[in-house]
Design an enzyme around this catalytic site. Sequence first.
Site, PDB file in Angstrom:
ATOM      1  N   ARG A   1       3.005  18.969   1.051  1.00  0.00           N
ATOM      2  CA  ARG A   1       3.543  20.175   0.435  1.00  0.00           C
ATOM      3  C   ARG A   1       2.769  20.625  -0.800  1.00  0.00           C
ATOM      4  NH1 ARG A   1       8.792  22.004   1.598  1.00  0.00           N
ATOM      5  NH2 ARG A   1       8.889  22.005   3.850  1.00  0.00           N
TER       6      ARG A   1
ATOM      7  N   ASP B   1      -0.159   4.489  -0.088  1.00  0.00           N
ATOM      8  CA  ASP B   1      -0.878   5.706   0.308  1.00  0.00           C
ATOM      9  C   ASP B   1       0.044   6.766   0.917  1.00  0.00           C
ATOM     10  OD1 ASP B   1      -3.213   4.443  -0.381  1.00  0.00           O
ATOM     11  OD2 ASP B   1      -3.937   4.172   1.671  1.00  0.00           O
ATOM     12  N   HIS B   2       0.977   6.295   1.759  1.00  0.00           N
ATOM     13  CA  HIS B   2       1.751   7.285   2.520  1.00  0.00           C
ATOM     14  C   HIS B   2       2.883   7.923   1.726  1.00  0.00           C
ATOM     15  CE1 HIS B   2      -0.901   6.810   5.721  1.00  0.00           C
ATOM     16  NE2 HIS B   2      -0.648   5.524   5.867  1.00  0.00           N
TER      17      HIS B   2
ATOM     18  N   ARG C   1      -9.554   7.924  -0.664  1.00  0.00           N
ATOM     19  CA  ARG C   1     -10.488   8.325   0.393  1.00  0.00           C
ATOM     20  C   ARG C   1     -11.390   9.439  -0.095  1.00  0.00           C
ATOM     21  NH1 ARG C   1      -8.688   6.266   5.646  1.00  0.00           N
ATOM     22  NH2 ARG C   1     -10.444   7.431   6.483  1.00  0.00           N
TER      23      ARG C   1
ATOM     24  N   GLU D   1      -8.678   0.258  -2.709  1.00  0.00           N
ATOM     25  CA  GLU D   1      -9.517   0.285  -1.504  1.00  0.00           C
ATOM     26  C   GLU D   1     -10.422   1.500  -1.590  1.00  0.00           C
ATOM     27  OE1 GLU D   1      -7.215   0.534   2.031  1.00  0.00           O
ATOM     28  OE2 GLU D   1      -6.034  -1.227   1.553  1.00  0.00           O
TER      29      GLU D   1
ATOM     30  N   GLU E   1     -10.801  -9.570   3.144  1.00  0.00           N
ATOM     31  CA  GLU E   1      -9.508  -9.196   3.705  1.00  0.00           C
ATOM     32  C   GLU E   1      -9.711  -9.125   5.208  1.00  0.00           C
ATOM     33  OE1 GLU E   1      -7.343  -5.742   2.193  1.00  0.00           O
ATOM     34  OE2 GLU E   1      -6.389  -5.508   4.157  1.00  0.00           O
TER      35      GLU E   1
ATOM     36  N   THR F   1      -6.722   6.280  10.285  1.00  0.00           N
ATOM     37  CA  THR F   1      -6.627   5.215   9.290  1.00  0.00           C
ATOM     38  C   THR F   1      -7.887   4.379   9.443  1.00  0.00           C
ATOM     39  OG1 THR F   1      -5.327   3.301   8.550  1.00  0.00           O
ATOM     40  CG2 THR F   1      -5.276   3.767  10.898  1.00  0.00           C
ATOM     41  N   THR F   2      -8.101   3.401   8.543  1.00  0.00           N
ATOM     42  CA  THR F   2      -9.314   2.585   8.633  1.00  0.00           C
ATOM     43  C   THR F   2      -9.351   1.906  10.003  1.00  0.00           C
ATOM     44  OG1 THR F   2      -8.871   2.140   6.307  1.00  0.00           O
ATOM     45  CG2 THR F   2     -10.683   0.922   7.324  1.00  0.00           C
TER      46      THR F   2
ATOM     47  N   HIS G   1      -5.691   3.488  -1.405  1.00  0.00           N
ATOM     48  CA  HIS G   1      -7.015   3.792  -0.854  1.00  0.00           C
ATOM     49  C   HIS G   1      -7.389   5.209  -1.306  1.00  0.00           C
ATOM     50  CE1 HIS G   1      -9.670   4.039   3.048  1.00  0.00           C
ATOM     51  NE2 HIS G   1     -10.338   4.346   1.958  1.00  0.00           N
TER      52      HIS G   1
ATOM     53  N   GLY H   1       1.303  -1.421   4.294  1.00  0.00           N
ATOM     54  CA  GLY H   1       1.630  -0.088   3.817  1.00  0.00           C
ATOM     55  C   GLY H   1       2.548   0.695   4.725  1.00  0.00           C
ATOM     56  N   HIS H   2       2.014   1.160   5.847  1.00  0.00           N
ATOM     57  CA  HIS H   2       2.709   2.133   6.680  1.00  0.00           C
ATOM     58  C   HIS H   2       4.120   1.692   7.068  1.00  0.00           C
ATOM     59  CE1 HIS H   2       3.596   4.413  10.389  1.00  0.00           C
ATOM     60  NE2 HIS H   2       3.057   5.394   9.703  1.00  0.00           N
TER      61      HIS H   2
ATOM     62  N   HIS I   1      -3.441  -4.770   7.820  1.00  0.00           N
ATOM     63  CA  HIS I   1      -3.603  -3.622   8.698  1.00  0.00           C
ATOM     64  C   HIS I   1      -2.714  -3.767   9.934  1.00  0.00           C
ATOM     65  CE1 HIS I   1      -5.110   0.033  10.357  1.00  0.00           C
ATOM     66  NE2 HIS I   1      -5.769   0.241   9.234  1.00  0.00           N
TER      67      HIS I   1
ATOM     68  N   ARG J   1      -7.219  12.725   1.098  1.00  0.00           N
ATOM     69  CA  ARG J   1      -6.101  13.210   1.924  1.00  0.00           C
ATOM     70  C   ARG J   1      -4.741  12.728   1.424  1.00  0.00           C
ATOM     71  NH1 ARG J   1      -7.116   9.891   7.512  1.00  0.00           N
ATOM     72  NH2 ARG J   1      -9.183  10.760   7.265  1.00  0.00           N
ATOM     73  N   HIS J   2      -4.713  11.612   0.708  1.00  0.00           N
ATOM     74  CA  HIS J   2      -3.417  11.194   0.160  1.00  0.00           C
ATOM     75  C   HIS J   2      -3.535  10.848  -1.337  1.00  0.00           C
ATOM     76  CE1 HIS J   2      -5.147   7.446   1.598  1.00  0.00           C
ATOM     77  NE2 HIS J   2      -4.722   7.575   2.838  1.00  0.00           N
TER      78      HIS J   2
ATOM     79  N   ASN K   1       0.854  -1.190   0.000  1.00  0.00           N
ATOM     80  CA  ASN K   1       0.000   0.000   0.000  1.00  0.00           C
ATOM     81  C   ASN K   1       0.893   1.244   0.000  1.00  0.00           C
ATOM     82  OD1 ASN K   1      -1.384   2.283   1.110  1.00  0.00           O
ATOM     83  ND2 ASN K   1      -3.064   0.918   1.665  1.00  0.00           N
TER      84      ASN K   1
HETATM   85  N1  PXP Z   1      -5.812  -3.100   4.443  1.00  0.00           N
HETATM   86  C1  PXP Z   1      -6.724  -2.104   4.514  1.00  0.00           C
HETATM   87  C2  PXP Z   1      -8.142  -2.416   4.158  1.00  0.00           C
HETATM   88  C3  PXP Z   1      -6.359  -0.802   4.897  1.00  0.00           C
HETATM   89  O1  PXP Z   1      -7.297   0.174   4.959  1.00  0.00           O
HETATM   90  C4  PXP Z   1      -5.005  -0.540   5.181  1.00  0.00           C
HETATM   91  C5  PXP Z   1      -4.597   0.854   5.558  1.00  0.00           C
HETATM   92  O2  PXP Z   1      -4.709   1.682   4.461  1.00  0.00           O
HETATM   93  C6  PXP Z   1      -4.084  -1.595   5.071  1.00  0.00           C
HETATM   94  C7  PXP Z   1      -4.513  -2.868   4.726  1.00  0.00           C
HETATM   95  C8  PXP Z   1      -2.625  -1.409   5.324  1.00  0.00           C
HETATM   96  O3  PXP Z   1      -2.431  -1.095   6.670  1.00  0.00           O
HETATM   97  P1  PXP Z   1      -1.001  -0.589   7.147  1.00  0.00           P
HETATM   98  O4  PXP Z   1      -0.769   0.735   6.485  1.00  0.00           O
HETATM   99  O5  PXP Z   1      -1.161  -0.490   8.632  1.00  0.00           O
HETATM  100  O6  PXP Z   1      -0.003  -1.610   6.715  1.00  0.00           O
END
Ligand code: PXP
Length: 237
Positions: A18, A9-10, A45, A70, A151, A100-101, A43, A213-214, A191, A49-50, A7
């Site tokens: 910025r 997103d970040h 959203r 997502e 999931e 986050t979710t 994702h 992701g994170h 997650h 936001r990202h 993921n």
């Molecule tokens: N799965 C889903 C459905 C999520 O919403 C997220 C967070 O965006 C993740 C997985 C990944 O989570 P993490 O960023 O904590 O790894």
Amino acid sequence: MTRLGVNIDHVATLRQARGVKYPDPITAAALVEMAGADGIVVHLREDRRHIQDRDVHILSETVKTKLNLEMAATPEMVKIALEAEPHMVTLVPEKRRELTTEGGLNVVGNKGALEKTIAQLKDSGIVVSLFIDPNSKQIEASKEVGANFVELHTGHYCDATTKDEEDKEYKNLLDAVGIAFDLDLGINAGHGLNYFNVRRVAEINEIEELSIGHSIVARGVLVGLDRAVRDMIELIK
Ligand code: PXP
């Protein structure tokens, strides 16, 4: 072997901080794929936001592995998904103020609406996954509304603060995997997974793909910092 969906997103979070053009999640996706990941997850959203709409559309053209989008089960998002045609859509609950979710989708309480959304997506060839808590009722309802995959939310396992609690949440996850497997649902999980807690989850053979992701983007910042500083010193010398 368990597959890895990354993921990104970040990467977009850093860009949006910025309002500039970098780091571009499109570039990140290419690097992630070159490193061997099996898929790219983003994702989109409601509050943007990202990840932005432009990212989803470009990624749908450029991702060479599989794109997993997502999104919330809203008409706006369904329209975007039908245009972008990702390989998979993972429906997630969404609250504007959350960091986050937070929890899984309430499939039991939204069967009618979800059934309709899932049918729409599946009709255009998109594989549909539902992000749910590892709970038998939610898994059974996911099957009933026509999802291809679930999931399973690993957040409770990852957030456990004692070994007993972790074992309890792990057992819960294992039970949920068993139920989903018996119902012939595909199984992904994610997650909160990081370099310290991922092993036990990766050992569960029935889980096809982990969505992480994170922790990966966070490590990317640290392992890349040394080179980034050296590159700048070279330029200003
Ligand atoms: N799965 C889903 C459905 C999520 O919403 C997220 C967070 O965006 C993740 C997985 C990944 O989570 P993490 O960023 O904590 O790894």
